[in-house]
Design a protein around this motif. Structure first.
Motif, short mmCIF file in Angstrom:
data_model
loop_
_atom_site.label_atom_id
_atom_site.label_comp_id
_atom_site.label_asym_id
_atom_site.label_seq_id
_atom_site.Cartn_x
_atom_site.Cartn_y
_atom_site.Cartn_z
N ILE A 28 -23.09 -26.05 9.24
CA ILE A 28 -23.67 -25.07 10.39
C ILE A 28 -24.09 -23.80 9.78
CG2 ILE A 28 -22.79 -23.89 12.51
CD1 ILE A 28 -21.41 -26.47 13.11
N PHE A 31 -27.50 -24.02 7.65
CA PHE A 31 -28.72 -24.37 8.25
C PHE A 31 -29.09 -23.87 9.75
CE2 PHE A 31 -27.90 -27.66 4.86
CZ PHE A 31 -28.90 -27.34 4.09
N TYR A 32 -28.09 -23.44 10.26
CA TYR A 32 -28.32 -22.97 11.65
C TYR A 32 -28.10 -21.51 12.07
CZ TYR A 32 -28.11 -27.89 12.58
OH TYR A 32 -28.34 -29.37 12.82
N ARG A 50 -26.83 -12.45 17.37
CA ARG A 50 -27.20 -13.61 16.65
C ARG A 50 -27.72 -13.20 15.57
NH1 ARG A 50 -30.96 -16.74 20.63
NH2 ARG A 50 -32.43 -15.18 20.01
N ASN A 53 -30.79 -18.30 10.10
CA ASN A 53 -30.53 -18.74 8.66
C ASN A 53 -31.25 -18.12 7.56
OD1 ASN A 53 -33.10 -19.73 9.39
ND2 ASN A 53 -32.55 -21.80 9.06
N LEU A 97 -23.06 -21.71 17.87
CA LEU A 97 -24.42 -22.04 17.36
C LEU A 97 -25.09 -20.77 18.02
CD1 LEU A 97 -25.42 -25.56 17.24
CD2 LEU A 97 -24.38 -24.21 15.37
N THR A 99 -28.38 -20.49 18.94
CA THR A 99 -29.39 -21.08 19.89
C THR A 99 -29.32 -22.68 20.13
OG1 THR A 99 -31.85 -21.04 20.14
CG2 THR A 99 -30.94 -21.66 17.94
N GLY A 100 -29.88 -23.09 21.16
CA GLY A 100 -29.90 -24.51 21.26
C GLY A 100 -28.75 -24.84 21.89
#
Length: 115
Positions: A28, A31-32, A50, A53, A97, A99-100
């Motif tokens: 995580i 890559f995120y 926020r 990456n 995370l 986003t998403g």
């Protein structure tokens, strides 16, 4: 199952500073997009910062100029430096995370700004 572990909260006077830490899984962190969220009693949880990456950042208007998000992929860590704290910043702070579809929430860390 992914478990975020937040730490670094506490009681601080207005104008003071705190640095929050979040331990997340390596994949995580690498890559995120990652984010810091907060929730005060009676309020909805909101995204306050926020980081991508590639290191890009964004902040909510309420914390812009006072908070700084950063990450250390080698340590699987995400951090939030909070300066010039205000009583309105009092909340439980969480990482997830950025986003998403979000993952399971951790316990969060309490930040209380009071004289």
């Amino acid at each position: 199952q992914v478990q975020f572990v937040e730490s670094g909260g506490g009681l601080v006077q207005p104008g003071g500073s705190l640095r929050l830490s979040c331990a997340a899984s390596g994949i995580i962190s690498r890559f995120y997009f990652m984010g810091w969220y907060r929730q005060a009693p009676g309020n909805e949880r909101e995204l306050v910062a926020r980081i991508g990456n590639g290191g890009s950042t964004m902040y909510s208007d309420s914390v812009k100029g006072r908070f700084t998000i950063s990450r250390d992929n080698a340590k699987n860590g995400v951090y939030l430096q909070m300066n010039s704290l205000k009583p309105e910043d009092t909340a439980v702070y969480y990482c997830n995370l950025g986003t998403g579809t979000l993952l399971r929430w951790g316990q969060g860390t309490q930040v209380t700004v009071s004289s």
